[in-house]
Motif scaffolding. Structure first.
Motif, mmCIF file in Angstrom:
data_model
loop_
_atom_site.group_PDB
_atom_site.id
_atom_site.type_symbol
_atom_site.label_atom_id
_atom_site.label_comp_id
_atom_site.label_asym_id
_atom_site.label_seq_id
_atom_site.Cartn_x
_atom_site.Cartn_y
_atom_site.Cartn_z
ATOM 1 N N GLU A 178 1.750 -2.207 -14.309
ATOM 2 C CA GLU A 178 1.066 -3.283 -13.855
ATOM 3 C C GLU A 178 2.017 -4.285 -13.187
ATOM 4 O O GLU A 178 1.677 -4.929 -12.262
ATOM 5 C CB GLU A 178 0.217 -3.861 -14.954
ATOM 6 N N ASP A 179 3.307 -4.167 -13.670
ATOM 7 C CA ASP A 179 4.120 -5.370 -13.101
ATOM 8 C C ASP A 179 4.484 -4.938 -11.805
ATOM 9 O O ASP A 179 4.635 -5.858 -10.720
ATOM 10 C CB ASP A 179 5.502 -5.376 -13.985
ATOM 11 N N PHE A 180 4.671 -3.752 -11.519
ATOM 12 C CA PHE A 180 4.994 -3.600 -10.089
ATOM 13 C C PHE A 180 3.785 -3.330 -9.169
ATOM 14 O O PHE A 180 3.700 -3.699 -7.899
ATOM 15 C CB PHE A 180 5.733 -2.123 -9.869
ATOM 16 N N LEU A 181 2.805 -2.908 -9.601
ATOM 17 C CA LEU A 181 1.635 -2.742 -8.823
ATOM 18 C C LEU A 181 0.935 -4.078 -8.320
ATOM 19 O O LEU A 181 0.332 -4.142 -7.460
ATOM 20 C CB LEU A 181 0.613 -1.772 -9.594
ATOM 21 N N ASN A 182 1.303 -5.255 -9.062
ATOM 22 C CA ASN A 182 0.546 -6.318 -8.729
ATOM 23 C C ASN A 182 1.329 -6.854 -7.397
ATOM 24 O O ASN A 182 0.964 -7.857 -7.011
ATOM 25 C CB ASN A 182 0.978 -7.424 -9.968
ATOM 26 N N CYS A 183 2.548 -6.198 -7.191
ATOM 27 C CA CYS A 183 3.413 -6.606 -6.169
ATOM 28 C C CYS A 183 3.065 -6.079 -4.674
ATOM 29 O O CYS A 183 3.479 -6.124 -3.749
ATOM 30 C CB CYS A 183 4.776 -6.354 -6.442
ATOM 31 N N LEU A 184 2.001 -5.092 -4.729
ATOM 32 C CA LEU A 184 1.501 -4.185 -3.761
ATOM 33 C C LEU A 184 0.386 -5.036 -3.081
ATOM 34 O O LEU A 184 -0.647 -5.536 -3.809
ATOM 35 C CB LEU A 184 1.336 -2.816 -3.948
ATOM 36 N N SER A 185 0.203 -4.983 -1.934
ATOM 37 C CA SER A 185 -1.130 -5.450 -1.064
ATOM 38 C C SER A 185 -2.129 -4.212 -1.164
ATOM 39 O O SER A 185 -1.773 -3.144 -1.662
ATOM 40 C CB SER A 185 -1.004 -5.519 0.544
ATOM 41 N N ARG A 186 -3.245 -4.689 -0.520
ATOM 42 C CA ARG A 186 -4.406 -3.812 -0.756
ATOM 43 C C ARG A 186 -4.067 -2.367 0.069
ATOM 44 O O ARG A 186 -4.478 -1.481 -0.191
ATOM 45 C CB ARG A 186 -5.536 -4.599 0.077
ATOM 46 N N GLN A 187 -3.643 -2.584 1.334
ATOM 47 C CA GLN A 187 -3.157 -1.408 2.157
ATOM 48 C C GLN A 187 -2.305 -0.463 1.368
ATOM 49 O O GLN A 187 -2.362 0.572 1.485
ATOM 50 C CB GLN A 187 -2.439 -2.075 3.441
ATOM 51 N N ALA A 188 -1.293 -1.348 0.538
ATOM 52 C CA ALA A 188 -0.145 -0.307 -0.233
ATOM 53 C C ALA A 188 -0.908 0.484 -1.243
ATOM 54 O O ALA A 188 -0.676 1.550 -1.618
ATOM 55 C CB ALA A 188 0.994 -1.236 -0.405
ATOM 56 N N LEU A 189 -1.670 -0.450 -1.712
ATOM 57 C CA LEU A 189 -2.450 0.134 -2.908
ATOM 58 C C LEU A 189 -3.319 1.426 -2.503
ATOM 59 O O LEU A 189 -3.159 2.528 -3.000
ATOM 60 C CB LEU A 189 -3.187 -1.053 -3.745
ATOM 61 N N GLU A 190 -4.004 1.173 -1.787
ATOM 62 C CA GLU A 190 -4.777 2.279 -1.141
ATOM 63 C C GLU A 190 -4.089 3.449 -0.553
ATOM 64 O O GLU A 190 -4.681 4.512 -0.728
ATOM 65 C CB GLU A 190 -5.770 1.742 0.044
ATOM 66 N N ALA A 191 -2.836 3.147 0.208
ATOM 67 C CA ALA A 191 -2.115 4.419 0.540
ATOM 68 C C ALA A 191 -1.500 5.131 -0.673
ATOM 69 O O ALA A 191 -1.471 6.312 -0.475
ATOM 70 C CB ALA A 191 -0.982 3.962 1.328
ATOM 71 N N ALA A 192 -1.051 4.402 -1.822
ATOM 72 C CA ALA A 192 -0.704 4.958 -3.019
ATOM 73 C C ALA A 192 -1.851 5.747 -3.648
ATOM 74 O O ALA A 192 -1.465 6.863 -4.096
ATOM 75 C CB ALA A 192 -0.067 3.959 -3.928
ATOM 76 N N ALA A 193 -3.095 5.216 -3.525
ATOM 77 C CA ALA A 193 -4.025 5.818 -4.273
ATOM 78 C C ALA A 193 -4.512 7.226 -3.494
ATOM 79 O O ALA A 193 -4.716 8.154 -3.949
ATOM 80 C CB ALA A 193 -5.448 5.120 -4.255
ATOM 81 N N LYS A 194 -4.376 7.214 -2.033
ATOM 82 C CA LYS A 194 -4.667 8.224 -1.342
ATOM 83 C C LYS A 194 -3.631 9.301 -1.525
ATOM 84 O O LYS A 194 -4.101 10.615 -1.421
ATOM 85 C CB LYS A 194 -4.843 7.939 0.305
ATOM 86 N N GLU A 195 -2.317 8.885 -1.772
ATOM 87 C CA GLU A 195 -1.227 9.996 -1.904
ATOM 88 C C GLU A 195 -1.607 10.707 -3.220
ATOM 89 O O GLU A 195 -1.063 11.898 -3.551
ATOM 90 C CB GLU A 195 0.146 9.190 -1.838
ATOM 91 N N ALA A 196 -1.911 9.937 -4.460
ATOM 92 C CA ALA A 196 -2.243 10.348 -5.600
ATOM 93 C C ALA A 196 -3.459 11.039 -5.782
ATOM 94 O O ALA A 196 -3.863 11.471 -6.712
ATOM 95 C CB ALA A 196 -1.882 9.173 -6.453
ATOM 96 N N LYS A 197 -4.286 11.286 -4.654
ATOM 97 C CA LYS A 197 -5.657 11.681 -4.775
ATOM 98 C C LYS A 197 -6.456 10.949 -5.737
ATOM 99 O O LYS A 197 -7.001 11.622 -6.701
ATOM 100 C CB LYS A 197 -5.489 13.020 -5.098
#
Length: 590
Positions: free
Chosen positions: A465-484
């Motif tokens: 949560e500490d690191f993912l709070n630092c990501l924007s919506r686009q970055a989170l969605e890109a990470a979610a897409k990469e992790a399926k």
């Protein structure tokens, strides 16, 4: 559920109706004209009367029923539903919010009705999609003067802090202030002036050092702050003089041996005695303690130190306590012997040593392991300062000496084995190389070093949560897409899904990898090319100077100088005829 035609005059108003504020005459006239023209499009909702009655109670549509009566309708269509357990309180509130936003006063009345029926603040917040903080803010209106509530019902709401100040005052105080500052018709109230007039300085029980006996002696009555956090002592008093008097008496009764009660200055700092020096570190037994009450009413203490007292000797000459006797009051220093080498001599020795060291480093053969050992020793020098990333502190040679000490024998010579050298080299590199942002950042070289030794595999799991709070919506969605992982509609839901997905896995963001960017590498290579050009320019300038010097001195060259040149063996000359020793000195100088 069924639809019946009923006389609107026979329908009864709901006592739990949420909207209590009167509607404007303009809106009532508009609704009446619409009903006369097209009738009631959306029938009102009613339920059978409970408690033995045979009538119907309106659940939704009070204004429509009243305007139907005004329009002279004998019958209207009504949707009849079963009565709810809370007499339709929650249904009425949701229906009114959906049609037209309720004013804050009506919202508060509806919330208080739901709380009386057993609803919790959290449940109300979920049902109405309101934050709990907003619900608690509205509940402050229960302590507000009714005349002020009428003003707030018009949409003129104070800020939360002003509302807290108003609600904490008694109704009599609110009535007096409202009488003096009531706004004119059609104007807004000056809530900050009202809050300022009702505000009182408070002294909290959590800051009191005295007990209940002194509180009773000084007439202090604690008042519970209903809006304070649940895990804190929210008791306070407005008896400022009594509170400060009790604190002073407690300090007098509990004054330490070397203690002194002092006052505070205009900046809230203690007024220490003259010539006193405040002790910011650990105080010693001989130091004094100054006790004072700060601006918040809390007892504070600081340590201070007084200068040594001087006492007079028999002949009137003063001397410091603990010093030897002085015959005439003058301090007699012992004679100083002249050092073997003056400071200037040490400067010259330092220059000679540095030149010799640089020449040896440039010409003497050095093995690879010895070169690595010297690299470790170099970081332990007195002229080295590294903003290290090992523990977020900047340290100098004291930290590096422990690494260098592993390579030194008892006789002061370098003595080591390869394993010790490896450990020392690794420890030194750990202390020096850093990728932290700030002064300790080593730059692109640290990323190149980490990429060379495969440091990417040592990166921790970043799916927290500490690191993912630092990501924007686009970055989170890109990470979610990469992790399926399917992205959610809200950012926090996507973040929670990623945290659950990587709880037992391993996630490393691409921006955290050690591989440097091409721009960083190009910037580093550019410095090397610039240095090479500077060296070439310096060499060309030196060759031009030598040519001019040889041309000027060629005509006056003596036979003795030529003979000296022929005496140098051919193998000690370079291709230009210059001695090899001079060429080596040139390299060392560069």
């Amino acid at each position: 559920m069924q639809i019946l035609k009923l006389d609107p005059r026979a329908l009864k108003d709901n006592p739990d109706d949420t909207r209590r504020s009167k509607s404007s005459p303009q809106s009532d006239a508009l609704l009446l004209a619409t009903i006369k023209a097209v009738g009631i499009i959306q029938p009102p909702v009613a339920s059978p009367e409970t408690g033995g009655g045979n009538g119907y109670v309106i659940q939704a549509g009070h204004r429509r029923v009243r305007q139907a009566i005004a329009a002279g309708f004998d019958e209207i269509e009504v949707i009849v539903v079963e009565a709810a357990n809370d007499n339709g309180a929650m249904r009425s509130m949701i229906e009114n919010i959906a049609r037209e936003p309720l004013n804050p006063v009506d919202q508060w009345r509806g919330i208080e009705r739901l709380v009386a029926l057993g609803w919790t603040e959290e449940a109300i917040g979920v049902a109405l999609t309101l934050p709990v903080r907003q619900i608690r803010k509205l509940r402050l209106l229960a302590n507000v003067l009714p005349a002020m509530l009428d003003q707030m019902a018009l949409g003129d709401m104070p800020r939360e802090q002003e509302l807290r100040t108003i609600a904490s005052a008694s109704l009599d105080e609110q009535r007096e202030v409202w009488k003096a500052r009531k706004p004119k018709k059609g104007q807004t109230a000056s809530w900050w002036e009202i809050a300022k007039a009702l505000s009182k300085e408070r002294m909290f029980a959590k800051d009191a050092s005295f007990g209940d006996d002194l509180a009773a002696a000084y007439g202090i009555e604690w008042v519970e702050d209903l809006f304070a956090p649940a895990d804190e002592d929210g008791r306070y008093t407005t008896n400022i003089e009594g509170f400060l008097g009790a604190q002073q008496e407690w300090m007098t009764s509990n004054l330490p041996k070397n203690g002194k009660i002092v006052e505070v200055n205009n900046w809230g700092q203690p007024e220490l005695p003259k010539k006193a020096e405040r002790v910011y570190g650990k105080p010693s037994k001989s130091d004094h303690v100054a006790i004072y009450v700060d601006r918040a009413g809390k007892v504070q203490s600081v340590a201070f130190r007084m200068p040594e007292e001087r006492k007079a000797s028999r002949n009137g000459v003063s001397g410091a306590v603990g010093d030897g006797s002085a015959h005439d009051g003058r301090i007699v220093d012992p004679p100083k012997s002249r050092p073997d080498v003056t400071q200037k001599g040490h400067d010259i020795i330092g220059d000679f040593r540095t030149d010799a060291l640089h020449e040896a480093l440039g010409r003497a053969p050095v093995e690879d392991d010895m070169l690595m050992a010297l690299l470790v020793l170099a970081f332990a020098g007195l002229n080295v300062r590294v903003d290290s990333g090992a523990n977020d502190t900047a340290f100098e040679q004291k930290r590096f000496k422990r690494h260098a000490a592993r390579l030194i024998g008892d006789d002061g010579k370098i003595a080591y084995d390869m394993e010790t050298l490896r450990v020392a080299a690794r420890s030194m590199l750990i202390s020096v190389l850093s990728c932290r942002r700030g002064m300790s950042n080593s730059g692109v070289v640290s990323r190149i070093a980490g990429n060379a030794i495969g440091a990417d595999s040592f990166l921790p799991n970043m799916g927290t949560e500490d690191f993912l709070n630092c990501l924007s919506r686009q970055a989170l969605e890109a990470a979610a897409k990469e992790a399926k992982v399917l992205p959610r509609q809200k950012v926090r839901e996507t973040r929670s899904a990623l945290i659950d997905h990587f709880r037992d896995g391993h996630f490393v963001h691409p921006a955290a990898l050690f591989a440097p960017t091409p721009d960083d590498v190009a910037e580093l290579v550019k410095h090397a090319e610039l240095q090479d050009r500077e060296d070439e320019d310096a060499t060309a300038d030196g060759e031009r100077t030598d040519v001019i010097g040889d041309a000027e001195a060629g005509a006056g060259e003596t036979d003795c100088e030529a003979d000296d040149l022929h005496e140098i063996p051919k193998q000690d000359r370079d291709e230009h005829g210059a001695p090899e020793q001079q060429h080596a000195y040139g390299i060392a100088a560069e």
